[in-house]
Design an enzyme around this catalytic site. Structure first.
Site, PDB file in Angstrom:
ATOM      1  N   GLY A  24      40.887  45.776  35.801  1.00  8.57           N
ATOM      2  CA  GLY A  24      39.828  45.941  35.443  1.00  8.57           C
ATOM      3  C   GLY A  24      40.212  47.143  34.626  1.00  8.57           C
ATOM      4  N   GLY A  25      39.065  47.611  34.558  1.00 10.90           N
ATOM      5  CA  GLY A  25      38.523  48.836  33.727  1.00 10.90           C
ATOM      6  C   GLY A  25      39.859  49.796  33.673  1.00 10.90           C
ATOM      7  N   GLY A  46      33.895  46.607  38.720  1.00 13.98           N
ATOM      8  CA  GLY A  46      33.677  46.736  37.720  1.00 13.98           C
ATOM      9  C   GLY A  46      32.541  48.085  38.841  1.00 13.98           C
ATOM     10  CD  GLU A 100      39.751  40.583  40.721  1.00 21.11           C
ATOM     11  OE1 GLU A 100      40.413  41.730  40.288  1.00 21.11           O
ATOM     12  OE2 GLU A 100      39.117  40.116  39.783  1.00 21.11           O
ATOM     13  CG  HIS A 123      37.701  37.902  36.625  1.00 19.68           C
ATOM     14  ND1 HIS A 123      36.310  38.049  36.226  1.00 19.68           N
ATOM     15  CD2 HIS A 123      38.486  38.494  36.401  1.00 19.68           C
ATOM     16  CE1 HIS A 123      36.365  39.335  36.814  1.00 19.68           C
ATOM     17  NE2 HIS A 123      37.734  40.011  36.883  1.00 19.68           N
ATOM     18  CD  GLU A 160      34.197  40.371  35.109  1.00 21.04           C
ATOM     19  OE1 GLU A 160      34.979  40.217  33.950  1.00 21.04           O
ATOM     20  OE2 GLU A 160      34.239  41.270  35.230  1.00 21.04           O
ATOM     21  CG  ASN A 220      40.908  41.359  33.598  1.00 17.44           C
ATOM     22  OD1 ASN A 220      40.826  40.701  32.021  1.00 17.44           O
ATOM     23  ND2 ASN A 220      39.931  40.601  34.648  1.00 17.44           N
ATOM     24  CD1 TRP A 221      43.534  45.538  29.205  1.00 16.32           C
ATOM     25  CD2 TRP A 221      43.492  45.901  26.947  1.00 16.32           C
ATOM     26  NE1 TRP A 221      44.414  46.663  28.316  1.00 16.32           N
ATOM     27  CE2 TRP A 221      44.518  46.554  27.323  1.00 16.32           C
ATOM     28  CE3 TRP A 221      43.149  45.641  26.110  1.00 16.32           C
ATOM     29  CZ2 TRP A 221      44.848  47.203  26.086  1.00 16.32           C
ATOM     30  CZ3 TRP A 221      44.142  46.663  24.381  1.00 16.32           C
ATOM     31  CH2 TRP A 221      45.463  47.046  24.846  1.00 16.32           C
ATOM     32  CE  LYS A 222      36.270  43.060  33.843  1.00 15.78           C
ATOM     33  NZ  LYS A 222      35.548  42.954  34.772  1.00 15.78           N
ATOM     34  CB  SER A 262      36.245  49.505  42.242  1.00 16.55           C
ATOM     35  OG  SER A 262      34.867  49.060  41.295  1.00 16.55           O
TER      36      SER A 262
HETATM   37  C1  PEP Z   1      38.749  42.547  37.198  1.00 14.74           C
HETATM   38  O1  PEP Z   1      37.964  42.651  36.642  1.00 14.74           O
HETATM   39  O2  PEP Z   1      39.708  41.799  38.149  1.00 14.74           O
HETATM   40  C2  PEP Z   1      39.145  44.159  38.191  1.00 14.74           C
HETATM   41  C3  PEP Z   1      39.573  44.091  39.327  1.00 14.74           C
HETATM   42  O3  PEP Z   1      37.340  44.791  37.123  1.00 14.74           O
HETATM   43  P1  PEP Z   1      37.740  46.387  37.677  1.00 14.74           P
HETATM   44  O4  PEP Z   1      39.003  47.101  38.086  1.00 14.74           O
HETATM   45  O5  PEP Z   1      36.871  47.295  36.674  1.00 14.74           O
HETATM   46  O6  PEP Z   1      36.691  47.175  38.982  1.00 14.74           O
END
Ligand code: PEP
Length: 254
Positions: A235-236, A175, A169, A99, A101, A12-14, A214
């Site tokens: 994500g990241g 993050g 999640e 999600h 967010e 997920n590049w957000k 993470s």
């Molecule tokens: C996400 O945004 O779905 C996520 C899991 O982010 P991260 O891996 O950066 O914690």
């Protein structure tokens, strides 16, 4: 892992990624060779602005492409929104919905998530439905109640292992560099599996349940080997092809 369930890793590049990062999509596509693709599904979800070019870059490769959100309706007066049909029209095959967010930034409720999941099914997309408790809910011992509510009200009856993937999640792990212990993840994923099986029967037993929060190359092997963890939502660490592929590589030798 769950026996007989092919894992799936989604990135997920957000709200990250412009044209100068397209090389990371091309590199990821190149890294998902047939041997790896036989072991795990791999999907990148860039921002909507890069969706069409991403599917073009991944054409004739095993990398799948998904969107990060969709509007429940097919079309109409919804300025700035993108429908599931428009996503499918870009040749994307998956779409993240619910999600945390979006739940936080846009006030999305379980009902919104349900409508968006149905929109994905209508358009032939596989919905990646995110569920997860906040830190306050976790501290109050309410995690399972929250997840049960999100699954009951946010996941439609028509859900099956082909049209939907669940991503657990914990909001406090996204993050932050914090993750639940493998034992805690095993307990929660078993709980989610039971709820899905109870509600949907066989399809619920066969659905993929991803862990997200993470996940990095350094902890992927430990997290992805947990019972009922059928892949990851990343994500990241999905922004760099090298890191994302390193996470996917966990499944090559399995
Ligand atoms: C996400 O945004 O779905 C996520 C899991 O982010 P991260 O891996 O950066 O914690």
């Amino acid at each position: 892992m769950t026996p007989d369930i092919k894992p799936f890793v989604a990135g997920n590049w957000k709200m990250n990624g412009e044209r100068d990062q397209l090389d990371q999509i091309a590199l990821t596509a190149r890294g998902v060779d047939e041997e790896l693709a036989a072991k795990t599904g791999v999907c990148l979800c860039p921002p909507a602005t890069l969706l069409y070019v991403a599917t073009t870059l991944s054409e004739d490769t095993s990398l799948m492409v998904g969107a990060q959100d969709c509007h429940p309706e097919k079309e109409g007066a919804h300025t700035g929104d993108v429908s599931a049909e428009m996503i499918a029209d870009c040749f994307a095959t998956h779409c993240i919905v619910g999600h945390s967010e979006r739940r936080t930034d846009h006030g999305e409720t379980d009902e919104t998530v349900l409508r968006k999941t149905l929109a994905c099914h209508r358009a032939g997309l596989t919905a990646i439905v995110c569920i997860g408790e906040t830190e306050a809910e976790y501290d109050a011992g309410e995690a399972e109640a929250v997840l049960a509510r999100q699954l009951t009200h946010g996941v439609p009856e028509s859900t099956n292992e082909h049209n939907t993937i669940i991503a657990y999640e914990p909001v406090w792990a996204i993050g932050t560099g914090k993750t639940p212990s493998p034992d805690d993840i095993a307990t929660i994923h078993a709980f989610i599996r039971e709820r899905l099986a109870e509600r949907l029967g066989g399809p619920g037993e066969r659905m993929r349940i991803l862990y997200g929060g993470s996940v990095k190359p350094g902890n992927a092997a430990e997290l992805l080997s947990v019972n009922n963890v059928d892949g990851a939502l990343v994500g990241g660490a999905s922004l760099k092809a090298e890191d994302f592929l390193a996470i996917c590589e966990t499944y090559r030798g399995v």
